[in-house]
Design an enzyme around this catalytic site. Structure first.
Site, PDB file in Angstrom:
ATOM      1  N   CYS A 132      -7.112 -31.114 -80.180  1.00 46.89           N
ATOM      2  CA  CYS A 132      -8.405 -31.353 -80.844  1.00 46.89           C
ATOM      3  C   CYS A 132      -8.270 -31.697 -82.328  1.00 46.89           C
ATOM      4  CB  CYS A 132      -9.307 -30.144 -80.668  1.00 46.89           C
ATOM      5  SG  CYS A 132      -9.631 -29.759 -78.939  1.00 46.89           S
TER       6      CYS A 132
ATOM      7  N   ASP B  11     -15.865 -27.668 -66.749  1.00 45.47           N
ATOM      8  CA  ASP B  11     -16.520 -28.245 -67.928  1.00 45.47           C
ATOM      9  C   ASP B  11     -18.005 -27.908 -67.873  1.00 45.47           C
ATOM     10  OD1 ASP B  11     -17.302 -29.793 -70.103  1.00 45.47           O
ATOM     11  OD2 ASP B  11     -15.902 -31.404 -69.626  1.00 45.47           O
TER      12      ASP B  11
ATOM     13  N   ARG C  71     -20.110 -28.549 -70.445  1.00 47.98           N
ATOM     14  CA  ARG C  71     -20.791 -29.235 -71.547  1.00 47.98           C
ATOM     15  C   ARG C  71     -21.932 -30.121 -71.055  1.00 47.98           C
ATOM     16  NH1 ARG C  71     -15.559 -31.818 -74.365  1.00 47.98           N
ATOM     17  NH2 ARG C  71     -14.959 -31.896 -72.176  1.00 47.98           N
TER      18      ARG C  71
HETATM   19  N1  LIG Z   1     -12.551 -23.525 -71.683  1.00 52.69           N
HETATM   20  C1  LIG Z   1     -11.560 -24.086 -72.366  1.00 52.69           C
HETATM   21  N2  LIG Z   1     -11.859 -24.936 -73.360  1.00 52.69           N
HETATM   22  C2  LIG Z   1     -10.851 -25.503 -74.030  1.00 52.69           C
HETATM   23  C3  LIG Z   1      -9.500 -25.194 -73.760  1.00 52.69           C
HETATM   24  N3  LIG Z   1      -8.740 -25.902 -74.617  1.00 52.69           N
HETATM   25  C4  LIG Z   1      -9.586 -26.625 -75.388  1.00 52.69           C
HETATM   26  N4  LIG Z   1     -10.859 -26.386 -75.041  1.00 52.69           N
HETATM   27  C5  LIG Z   1     -12.094 -26.988 -75.536  1.00 52.69           C
HETATM   28  O1  LIG Z   1     -12.167 -28.305 -75.017  1.00 52.69           O
HETATM   29  C6  LIG Z   1     -12.970 -29.099 -75.843  1.00 52.69           C
HETATM   30  C7  LIG Z   1     -12.247 -30.402 -76.091  1.00 52.69           C
HETATM   31  O2  LIG Z   1     -12.299 -31.127 -74.938  1.00 52.69           O
HETATM   32  P1  LIG Z   1     -11.110 -32.009 -74.363  1.00 52.69           P
HETATM   33  O3  LIG Z   1     -11.109 -31.828 -72.895  1.00 52.69           O
HETATM   34  O4  LIG Z   1      -9.847 -31.778 -75.141  1.00 52.69           O
HETATM   35  O5  LIG Z   1     -11.444 -33.444 -74.678  1.00 52.69           O
HETATM   36  P2  LIG Z   1     -12.660 -34.222 -74.161  1.00 52.69           P
HETATM   37  O6  LIG Z   1     -13.621 -34.025 -75.277  1.00 52.69           O
HETATM   38  O7  LIG Z   1     -13.109 -33.847 -72.804  1.00 52.69           O
HETATM   39  O8  LIG Z   1     -12.110 -35.687 -74.018  1.00 52.69           O
HETATM   40  P3  LIG Z   1     -11.543 -36.624 -75.139  1.00 52.69           P
HETATM   41  O9  LIG Z   1     -12.718 -37.396 -75.626  1.00 52.69           O
HETATM   42  O10 LIG Z   1     -10.560 -37.485 -74.453  1.00 52.69           O
HETATM   43  O11 LIG Z   1     -10.905 -35.785 -76.194  1.00 52.69           O
HETATM   44  C8  LIG Z   1     -13.240 -28.297 -77.087  1.00 52.69           C
HETATM   45  O12 LIG Z   1     -14.560 -27.757 -76.995  1.00 52.69           O
HETATM   46  C9  LIG Z   1     -12.206 -27.166 -77.005  1.00 52.69           C
HETATM   47  O13 LIG Z   1     -12.674 -25.972 -77.610  1.00 52.69           O
HETATM   48  C10 LIG Z   1      -9.219 -24.279 -72.719  1.00 52.69           C
HETATM   49  O14 LIG Z   1      -8.082 -23.996 -72.377  1.00 52.69           O
HETATM   50  N5  LIG Z   1     -10.282 -23.741 -72.060  1.00 52.69           N
HETATM   51 ZN   LIG Z   2      -8.943 -27.652 -78.965  1.00 53.55          ZN
END
Ligand SMILES: Nc1nc2c(ncn2[C@@H]2O[C@H](COP(=O)(O)OP(=O)(O)OP(=O)(O)O)[C@@H](O)[C@H]2O)c(=O)[nH]1
Ligand SMILES: [Zn+2]
Length: 358
Positions: free
Chosen positions: A231, A290, A292
């Site tokens: 991130c 996910d 979100r």
């Molecule tokens: N639940 C959970 N959340 C995580 C973990 N590692 C990172 N995150 C969260 O994942 C989110 C980032 O999402 P990503 O999946 O890295 O990327 P993305 O936004 O889906 O896709 P990109 O646009 O390609 O970066 C942030 O909110 C982080 O806090 C984890 O192991 N578990």
């Molecule tokens: Zn992260």
């Protein structure tokens, strides 16, 4: 508008109540359920619940039920009958997977099959939206104790289904290392939820696709420089690219931990320390991989006057959601930065299980 709270405001109150361990009342016609979050339940409140009589049960998601090998007769959730000697320790062990490996929960779990589960389902949705573990102790009641927040099922569901409107609060110039000509805009939702931010680099024309990034908050990666994810480098890489092009919009969405909140993300990290991957950890906690809501990213871009974007992402789900929400994505701009030995497995899991592009 009257001075009494509407469904939106009642829900905001209910979230706060549940987070401090107060019960809330879910109502559908004559049916009523007293609902408490297991995570914040105190022994005193549990004793007070017992005084009311009746038969409480525990509601968990089917994800959590799967780990516990409990039958989820209601599809996406299970209503677990409390054993006679069930105490707070038992409730916590069912709700929270922290000790799953050290002290596995012994079933068999007896799950309810009969009767409606719609209010139970609503209870779990509210707990998730309060960023609490999705496990509720519920008690059907004829009359509820005075002074509790009451949520009527239908309007509450409607509020949860709808993205809360976001309103601009203020914007001001913040010169960044990546681009001196930058502004930070703050947006506040009507539902008492978290604020979200837009960082506008330069002055992108509103009638052309804007170089945009939907960045989900990551306290550990963005601020601390954690090596467990990518991130931090993605945040800085996106800003750098926008700075180099002289224009862009980075939406900083407060959806920590893919929408489960920082406390639950740290619970997931603790499970990852025990050997589970990022997706398995979310499931054991009772969440989807996910949680979100990307609609708010599209809503923010529209509020700022954009209708199309060149999206910086490796996540096809984000593109699909933007298109569905009315923002045309004319180009996917890959954002491959920050791979290291600590996050290689995490990135591989996201590619294998969550459809991220390598
Ligand atoms: N639940 C959970 N959340 C995580 C973990 N590692 C990172 N995150 C969260 O994942 C989110 C980032 O999402 P990503 O999946 O890295 O990327 P993305 O936004 O889906 O896709 P990109 O646009 O390609 O970066 C942030 O909110 C982080 O806090 C984890 O192991 N578990
Ligand atoms: Zn992260």
């Amino acid at each position: 508008m009257s001075l009494t709270p509407d469904a939106n405001e009642q829900l905001a109150r209910a979230r706060a109540d549940l987070r401090i361990g107060l019960p809330v009342v879910l109502r559908d016609g004559a049916r009523q359920l007293l609902c408490l979050a297991v995570e914040t339940l105190s022994p005193e409140r549990m004793a007070a619940l017992a005084v009311l009589g009746g038969t409480p049960h525990l509601v968990i998601t089917s994800r959590r039920a799967e780990t516990l090998k409990a039958r989820a007769y209601d599809g996406d959730l299970a209503r677990i009958v409390l054993p006679r000697d069930a105490d707070l320790t038992w409730l916590n062990a069912v709700a929270d997977p922290a000790d799953d490996l050290r002290a596995p929960m012994k079933g068999p779990f007896n799950a309810l099959r009969d009767g409606p589960a719609d209010l139970d389902r609503l209870a779990l949705r509210i707990l998730k939206s309060a960023r609490l573990l999705p496990a509720a102790l519920v008690l059907p009641v004829a009359t509820a104790p005075e002074g509790l927040t009451v949520l009527n099922a239908q309007p509450t569901r409607h509020v949860l289904d709808t993205s809360s409107p976001l309103h601009p609060v203020i914007s001001a110039r913040v010169p960044l290392a990546a681009a001196e000509n930058s502004r930070l805009h703050v947006f506040r939702p009507e539902d008492g939820g978290e604020e979200h931010y837009a960082i506008e680099i330069g002055r992108p024309p509103r009638d052309a696709p804007v170089l945009a990034r939907l960045h989900s908050a990551c306290f550990t990666g963005d601020l601390l420089g954690s090596l467990k994810c990518d991130c931090g480098p993605q945040l800085r890489g996106a800003l750098a690219q926008m700075g180099a092009e002289g224009a862009g919009v980075l939406l900083y969405l407060n959806q920590e931990g893919r929408g489960i909140g920082l406390a639950n993300k740290m619970r997931a990290y603790s499970l990852q320390d025990q050997g589970f991957d990022t997706v398995e950890a979310n499931h054991r906690l009772g969440f989807e991989d996910d949680e979100r809501d990307f609609r708010l990213g599209a809503a923010l871009l529209q509020k700022m006057g954009f209708s199309s974007a060149r999206l910086l992402t490796n996540n096809p789900a984000k593109i699909a959601m933007m298109e569905r929400a009315g923002i045309a994505v004319t180009e996917r701009v890959p954002l491959k930065v920050g791979e290291n030995p600590h996050n290689a497995h995490y990135l591989a899991t996201k590619a294998a299980k969550s459809g991220h592009l390598l």
